[in-house]
Design a protein around this motif. Structure first.
Motif, PDB file in Angstrom:
ATOM      1  N   THR A 244       0.826  -1.210   0.000  1.00 21.34           N
ATOM      2  CA  THR A 244       0.000   0.000   0.000  1.00 21.34           C
ATOM      3  C   THR A 244       0.859   1.259   0.000  1.00 21.34           C
ATOM      4  N   ARG A 267      -3.754   7.932   8.301  1.00 19.44           N
ATOM      5  CA  ARG A 267      -4.406   6.628   8.196  1.00 19.44           C
ATOM      6  C   ARG A 267      -3.371   5.503   8.110  1.00 19.44           C
ATOM      7  N   ASP A 270      -2.146   4.774  11.516  1.00 18.23           N
ATOM      8  CA  ASP A 270      -3.100   3.939  12.269  1.00 18.23           C
ATOM      9  C   ASP A 270      -2.998   2.477  11.839  1.00 18.23           C
ATOM     10  N   VAL A 271      -2.814   2.252  10.547  1.00 21.84           N
ATOM     11  CA  VAL A 271      -2.653   0.883  10.044  1.00 21.84           C
ATOM     12  C   VAL A 271      -1.396   0.253  10.628  1.00 21.84           C
ATOM     13  N   TYR A 313      -9.234  -4.252  10.190  1.00 24.57           N
ATOM     14  CA  TYR A 313      -8.893  -2.844  10.009  1.00 24.57           C
ATOM     15  C   TYR A 313      -7.830  -2.669   8.923  1.00 24.57           C
ATOM     16  N   GLN A 316      -9.250  -3.562   5.339  1.00 26.10           N
ATOM     17  CA  GLN A 316     -10.190  -2.573   4.810  1.00 26.10           C
ATOM     18  C   GLN A 316      -9.503  -1.253   4.485  1.00 26.10           C
ATOM     19  N   GLN A 317      -8.632  -0.792   5.374  1.00 26.06           N
ATOM     20  CA  GLN A 317      -7.965   0.487   5.138  1.00 26.06           C
ATOM     21  C   GLN A 317      -7.031   0.420   3.933  1.00 26.06           C
ATOM     22  N   CYS A 318      -6.285  -0.665   3.822  1.00 28.17           N
ATOM     23  CA  CYS A 318      -5.324  -0.763   2.713  1.00 28.17           C
ATOM     24  C   CYS A 318      -6.046  -0.859   1.373  1.00 28.17           C
ATOM     25  N   GLN A 320      -8.995   0.443   0.741  1.00 28.17           N
ATOM     26  CA  GLN A 320      -9.571   1.757   0.476  1.00 28.17           C
ATOM     27  C   GLN A 320      -8.502   2.752   0.034  1.00 28.17           C
ATOM     28  N   LEU A 321      -7.303   2.641   0.600  1.00 30.46           N
ATOM     29  CA  LEU A 321      -6.221   3.547   0.192  1.00 30.46           C
ATOM     30  C   LEU A 321      -5.780   3.287  -1.249  1.00 30.46           C
TER      31      LEU A 321
END
Length: 369
Positions: A244, A267, A270-271, A313, A316-318, A320-321
């Motif tokens: 990512t 973000r 946070d990841v 988490y 999903q975050q990776c 979305q990024l």
């Protein structure tokens, strides 16, 4: 406490890493997944490295390594997104056979150590809901042996295995039995993460007794499986984060790379925090495998809860990024996300283990226990 790995453990990690980088590219994994997910040949290559005997005692041809070495291997297999039933066949199955009669061990463990026999656990049933003692499969004494009747669901690599270690009701308790594939009815299918599983049925299938009182053995083996899942998840999350960040340093918007946007950098921080929380709890789970059952079971459930939150988490975050490319089948990040999603449910999902933790904290004040 010293968390540095020994020279042997570092060498083991490097060997697995080199094999994954050279022998298991994403193109190969993708091709295997599209072809149905059969991975017996991949497991054979891991066996050539000696990894199939990682947890098998030396007297049966194995290396008799401990939980830390298993964690090191699982992290690298996760980082390389290696598609093979390694944890089930090389870590959980030997743990289930640890208390088996010597004749059963002598017949199967050497073959498992060399990789010529693939033995996987067949423990889960439709109504089981991750409870080890919940089984409708029954064992009946027949002459000098036993016969089994019942069915198991989502058996890893079930249609590629040579034998199954099956939990079944016997008398007033739960026993463990070994059944060869030829005596079972097997229906295989691909799973969401590109591997394979099977529905396995037994109708008076001849079986060898592994453990008369199987619950203590089953409890320890399932904790071995949870620790393996935690370690693999750490490797997956670590690599997905790196992919990512690399993408963010290349993707441009408004004339600059998106890695320069402060909101996205926060973000990513946070990841990274969730990855490290997962790593610390994976270490915790591995180091607790030698504890008495009550402390061990609670610790492994605590670790699985944290890893469940971290996996969801980070995945999903990776994705979305990445934007839209993050969910395409041709791009590697989506396959890391799918594997993390499958692992979140393996050996008990987050909600199940939250209940396990809470049931063992009735006389304590939560985090201060």
């Amino acid at each position: 406490m010293n968390f540095d790995f020994s020279e042997d453990q570092v060498s083991l990690r490097d060997a697995v890493q080199r094999w994954a980088e050279k022998g298991f590219s994403f193109d190969r994994r993708h091709a295997l997944a599209k072809a149905g997910g059969a991975t017996r040949e991949v497991y054979a290559e891991l066996a050539e490295l000696g990894l199939a005997g990682l947890a098998v005692p030396e007297q049966h041809g194995g290396m008799n390594f401990g939980p830390v070495e298993a964690m090191v291997v699982m992290e690298e297999l996760g980082r390389g997104l290696v598609n093979a039933p390694f944890a089930e066949a090389a870590l959980v199955a030997p743990a289930l056979l640890a208390g088996a009669p010597e004749a059963v061990q002598a017949a199967w463990l050497p073959r498992m150590a060399e990789g010529s026999a693939l033995v996987v656990p067949a423990l889960q049933e439709r109504r089981g809901r991750y409870k080890l003692e919940a089984t409708d499969t029954t064992a009946t004494a027949a002459g000098d042996g036993f016969t089994l009747t019942g069915s198991k669901s989502v058996v890893p690599a079930g249609d590629e295995a040579d034998a199954f270690i099956v939990s079944a009701r016997h008398g007033s308790g739960t026993g463990l039995f070994l059944v060869e594939k030829a005596a079972a009815q097997v229906r295989g299918y691909p799973t969401q993460d590109g591997a394979r599983a099977a529905e396995v049925s037994f109708n008076n299938a001849p079986a060898l007794l592994v453990a008369q009182d199987g619950l203590p053995v089953l409890s320890h083996a399932s904790d071995v499986g949870i620790a393996a899942v935690c370690a693999e998840a750490v490797g997956l999350m670590d690599r997905l984060l790196a992919i990512t960040v690399e993408y963010m340093n290349q993707r441009k918007q408004f004339g600059v790379t998106i890695a320069s946007f402060q909101a996205l950098r926060h973000r990513v921080a946070d990841v990274k925090m969730q990855v490290e929380l997962g790593r610390s709890m994976s270490y915790f789970a591995t180091l607790k495998l030698g504890e008495p059952q009550e402390q061990r079971r609670r610790a492994l459930s605590q670790a699985k809860v944290q890893l469940g939150h971290s996996m969801r988490y980070v995945g999903q975050q990776c994705v979305q990024l990445h934007g839209g490319i993050g969910v395409t089948d041709e791009y590697v990040a989506s396959h890391y996300f799918k594997r993390l999603t499958m692992l979140e449910m393996a050996w008990g999902d987050t909600l199940h283990h939250l209940g396990e933790v809470s049931s063992r904290m009735q006389d304590t004040a939560g985090v201060f226990a």
